[in-house]
Motif scaffolding. Structure first.
Motif, PDB file in Angstrom:
ATOM      1  N   LYS B  44       0.829  -1.215   0.000  1.00 17.21           N
ATOM      2  CA  LYS B  44       0.000   0.000   0.000  1.00 17.21           C
ATOM      3  C   LYS B  44       0.864   1.267   0.000  1.00 17.21           C
ATOM      4  O   LYS B  44       0.663   2.168  -0.821  1.00 17.21           O
ATOM      5  CB  LYS B  44      -0.931   0.002   1.232  1.00 17.21           C
ATOM      6  N   SER B  45       1.823   1.305   0.923  1.00 17.12           N
ATOM      7  CA  SER B  45       2.677   2.500   0.971  1.00 17.12           C
ATOM      8  C   SER B  45       3.571   2.574  -0.259  1.00 17.12           C
ATOM      9  O   SER B  45       3.874   3.663  -0.754  1.00 17.12           O
ATOM     10  CB  SER B  45       3.548   2.499   2.231  1.00 17.12           C
ATOM     11  N   THR B  46       3.984   1.418  -0.739  1.00 20.72           N
ATOM     12  CA  THR B  46       4.793   1.412  -1.954  1.00 20.72           C
ATOM     13  C   THR B  46       4.016   2.059  -3.097  1.00 20.72           C
ATOM     14  O   THR B  46       4.568   2.877  -3.852  1.00 20.72           O
ATOM     15  CB  THR B  46       5.201  -0.023  -2.317  1.00 20.72           C
ATOM     16  N   PHE B  87       2.065  11.209   4.278  1.00 22.67           N
ATOM     17  CA  PHE B  87       2.958  10.071   4.518  1.00 22.67           C
ATOM     18  C   PHE B  87       2.525   9.249   5.735  1.00 22.67           C
ATOM     19  O   PHE B  87       2.107   9.800   6.750  1.00 22.67           O
ATOM     20  CB  PHE B  87       4.395  10.565   4.768  1.00 22.67           C
ATOM     21  N   GLN B  88       2.680   7.925   5.594  1.00 24.87           N
ATOM     22  CA  GLN B  88       2.490   7.072   6.770  1.00 24.87           C
ATOM     23  C   GLN B  88       3.518   7.448   7.844  1.00 24.87           C
ATOM     24  O   GLN B  88       3.193   7.505   9.023  1.00 24.87           O
ATOM     25  CB  GLN B  88       2.651   5.595   6.375  1.00 24.87           C
ATOM     26  N   TYR B  89       4.752   7.707   7.406  1.00 28.02           N
ATOM     27  CA  TYR B  89       5.809   8.133   8.326  1.00 28.02           C
ATOM     28  C   TYR B  89       6.329   9.495   7.884  1.00 28.02           C
ATOM     29  O   TYR B  89       7.287   9.587   7.119  1.00 28.02           O
ATOM     30  CB  TYR B  89       6.956   7.118   8.342  1.00 28.02           C
ATOM     31  N   ASP B 163      -2.017   8.032   3.560  1.00 23.89           N
ATOM     32  CA  ASP B 163      -1.511   6.728   3.983  1.00 23.89           C
ATOM     33  C   ASP B 163      -1.584   6.611   5.503  1.00 23.89           C
ATOM     34  O   ASP B 163      -0.799   7.243   6.220  1.00 23.89           O
ATOM     35  CB  ASP B 163      -0.070   6.562   3.489  1.00 23.89           C
ATOM     36  N   GLU B 164      -2.512   5.796   5.977  1.00 32.24           N
ATOM     37  CA  GLU B 164      -2.701   5.573   7.419  1.00 32.24           C
ATOM     38  C   GLU B 164      -2.783   6.887   8.178  1.00 32.24           C
ATOM     39  O   GLU B 164      -2.142   7.069   9.214  1.00 32.24           O
ATOM     40  CB  GLU B 164      -1.596   4.667   7.971  1.00 32.24           C
ATOM     41  N   ILE B 165      -3.607   7.764   7.670  1.00 32.83           N
ATOM     42  CA  ILE B 165      -3.790   9.060   8.320  1.00 32.83           C
ATOM     43  C   ILE B 165      -4.487   8.874   9.667  1.00 32.83           C
ATOM     44  O   ILE B 165      -4.467   9.753  10.514  1.00 32.83           O
ATOM     45  CB  ILE B 165      -4.602  10.000   7.372  1.00 32.83           C
TER      46      ILE B 165
END
Ligand SMILES: Nc1ncnc2c1ncn2[C@@H]1O[C@H](COP(=O)(O)OP(=O)(O)OP(=O)(O)O)[C@@H](O)[C@H]1O
Ligand SMILES: [Mg+2]
Lengths: 427, 237
Positions: B44-46, B87-89, B163-165
């Motif tokens: 997913k993040s990719t 961003f997730q991170y 992404d995973e907010i």
């Protein structure tokens, strides 16, 4: 141009107070017997001097002053003075009990005070050719006196120029902050870009008990200037020193800083930001000595080098047996922006006491690809993203400057150096 | 304007020989909010980073933002073409304040109303205490997500990939974020929310849910997909 001979010693000492005359000829003898330092001595390691001081005779009088100092106005000084080739130009200034003026004059009018500051800060321990030359051939200088309990009414600004190609000048700034006194001083070092000359700047300060002194040196020497400076400070009981040097200019610019936390409860906060470009060498040797108990020090320096520039930071924290309950930290972070650039970062600790808290950190590396990517993901172009990263890198140091009013131009000068390197395609 | 904010076709991506995305087709029409779910490590993040233009990944296929293929563009050009990635991170930017960052976003943008949006969003999202702070430096997990949401509001993009907010947020914050995302729904925008949790989907109307497993979309459907995944997990498939 005069040379480093007896005539020059006499000329430089024409206005000497007796205590000063005595040190002069001894320093001259030592000077004649001392060679140029080289890399074999630890304290001169990592740099190549590549010149002989004898080729740059002493400046025995001030040259024609440079005008248009861009830092003067933004500093909004309460008191401003000027050293040209080591000589105080203009009258002494007195404001709200604070005196700022010629070192020569004060050496005669207040000999004990000036002598005690100059000899008390350990400058005599510096026996290299440059420091000896300064004692033997240095003429005038600036003297700042903050009497007991006096708070200087604002920034004291000392512009320090070197103007004579082929010369060595010896600007000396002596600062006495008596018990409970407070002062904030900005020193701006300048010379023309094209003037091939040498400078041996010396700043010597003594802080009495409970005194507060902030000094920021903005080192803006021209690209053909070699500067080999010393700064020596003695800090009394519960007194606080803040010192910053911003290193921008010079073909070779070196500062040997020696702080002695003598009084119990004294502290020193040292900040640095430097950016070496093209073929510059920026060289910092910082010594922090904890002598009194309960003393605190923090050194925080950030530097960048690009093209063929090199930088050196060696930090030595020494905690004497007497320095119990001491806290001492040093941090030096470096950005290496080009393959041909190099930085040395050498933190050292020498701890003779047992009840202390110390730490040091040092890093070297390129711009961070993750930060660049994140910034670009916000629509910011690559070059601008890198400028921002450089801005952020130095911001952490500039926010600690004792005089926030000068951060604006300093930020811009640093940024200009990076942008110039980008435009030339070097970074 | 095309019908689709985002249209991905035959997208593959990997690191050297290691294939992570194995042929993705995914379309988010204008005005819709879609969710992308899938097990850890499914890609997913990719996918988000490949769309953003991360240099580590070699990608093939096409990804159109409002009809324009962004895959050949550099990272900042993709952003200027209307793509925003929360961003997730989120990356720490020492020495760069959030306000400085949004000012730079404004300077980089060709539109005139970035500043107005920055001011409005700062007030609406109560961001004042964070504007002077360095971006993602010393922020809690939840605060970093808020900072990403704020940047999203400032960017007002055509395509938002979040992404995973919702991860690391407390219950109230999840609802806030969901409502914020819902309020950003409009006919000039498509949103792709990457999440592990049904919770956030309860506070917004998700038009479609896509399930990514091992680099492939294995299922696309309505809200019932999320309900079933929550009950059964990915393994039963
Ligand atoms: N730069 C990289 N280097 C090595 N492996 C990578 C890299 N990027 C992705 N991968 C691998 O690709 C796979 C997909 O990772 P990705 O981060 O896209 O998963 P994800 O679906 O977002 O997972 P999560 O739900 O845990 O966030 C993982 O196995 C991961 O280890
Ligand atoms: Mg992920």
């Amino acid at each position: 141009m005069p040379s480093f001979d007896h005539d020059a010693v006499s000329a430089a000492g024409a206005n000497d107070a007796p205590w000063r005359a005595a040190t002069r000829s001894a320093a001259h003898d030592a000077y004649l017997a001392t060679a140029m330092p080289d890399e074999s001595e630890e304290i001169w390691r990592y740099i190549e001097l590549g010149f002989d001081l004898d080729d740059y005779g002493p400046a025995l009088e001030p040259g024609v002053p440079l005008d248009g100092d861009p830092l003067l106005e933004v500093s909004h000084p309460a008191v401003a003075g000027r050293l040209v080739d080591g000589y105080w130009v203009g009258d002494d200034v007195e404001a709200a009990g604070v005196t700022v003026g010629s070192l020569d004059r004060s050496s005669s009018t207040e000999p004990e005070l000036v002598e005690s500051v100059v000899t008390g800060a350990g400058l005599a321990d510096r026996r290299d050719r440059f420091a000896l030359a300064a004692t033997a051939f240095g003429g005038d200088g600036a003297f700042v006196h903050i009497p007991k309990g006096t708070v200087a009414p604002g920034v004291i600004y000392l512009e320090t120029q070197a103007t004579k190609p082929g010369s060595t000048s010896f600007p000396r700034i002596v600062i006495a902050v008596d018990e409970g006194g407070e002062a904030s001083i900005v020193v701006h070092f300048r010379s023309r870009q094209e003037d091939d000359l040498t400078v041996v700047p010396q700043i010597v300060a003594a802080l009495g008990d409970n005194a507060n002194l902030s000094v920021t040196v903005v080192q803006n020497w021209g690209y053909a200037t070699r500067a080999l400076g010393n700064t020596n400070v003695v800090v009394g009981r519960d007194a606080a020193l803040r010192f910053a040097e911003i290193g921008l200019g010079g073909k070779l610019a070196r500062l040997h800083l020696d702080v002695r936390l003598e009084g119990r409860g004294s502290s020193a906060n040292i900040v640095g930001a430097y950016f070496g470009d093209k073929e510059q060498t920026l060289d910092y040797r910082y010594f922090m000595r904890h002598i009194g108990t309960n003393t605190r020090s923090d050194m925080f320096l950030k530097g960048a080098v690009e093209d063929e520039a090199r930088s050196v930071f060696t930090g030595m924290i020494r905690i004497e047996n007497s320095g119990q309950k001491t806290e001492a930290f040093q941090t030096n972070r470096n950005l290496i922006l080009s393959d041909g650039a190099s930085a040395q970062s050498v933190p050292n600790l020498e701890i003779l006491a047992n009840d202390v808290r110390c730490g040091h950190g040092s890093t070297l590396g390129p711009l961070d690809a993750g930060q660049r990517y994140y910034l670009m993901s916000r629509g910011i172009g690559e070059q601008q993203a890198d400028r921002l990263q450089v801005h952020g890198f130095f911001e952490e140091a500039l926010l600690k400057l004792p005089q926030p009013e000068i951060a604006g131009p300093v930020r811009e000068w640093i940024s200009n150096k990076f942008v110039a390197a980008q435009v030339a395609g070097r970074v | 304007m095309t019908d689709n904010a985002l249209q991905i076709e035959g997208l593959t991506a990997g690191l050297g020989d290691h294939q992570i995305l194995k042929g993705i087709d995914l379309t988010v029409p204008f005005g819709e909010i879609h969710a992308l779910m899938g097990p850890n490590g499914s890609g997913k993040s990719t996918l988000a980073h490949v769309l953003t233009g991360h240099e580590d990944y070699e990608a093939a296929g096409s990804a159109l933002v409002d009809g324009v293929d962004i895959l050949g563009m550099s990272v900042h050009e993709r952003a200027r073409s209307g793509l925003f990635h929360a961003f997730q991170y989120p990356v720490a930017l020492p020495g760069i304040s959030l306000e400085k960052l949004t000012n730079e976003m404004e300077d980089a943008s060709e539109e005139g109303d970035v500043e107005t949006r920055a001011i409005d969003a700062a007030e609406r999202m109560r961001m004042e205490p964070f504007l002077d702070r360095f971006v993602n430096v010393g922020l809690s997990g939840g605060e970093k997500k808020r900072s990403e949401m704020y940047q999203l509001a400032v960017a007002a993009p055509t395509v938002a990939i979040l992404d995973e907010i919702d991860s690391g947020l407390d219950v109230d914050a999840v609802r806030d974020v969901a409502e914020m995302v819902e309020s950003m729904r409009n006919r000039q925008r498509g949103v792709l929310v990457i999440t592990h949790y049904n919770r956030i989907l309860r506070y917004m109307t998700v038009d479609r849910i896509h399930v990514l497993v091992d680099g492939r979309i294995v299922e696309s459907g309505g809200p019932e997909v999320a309900e079933r995944l929550e009950a059964e997990g990915y393994k039963t498939r």
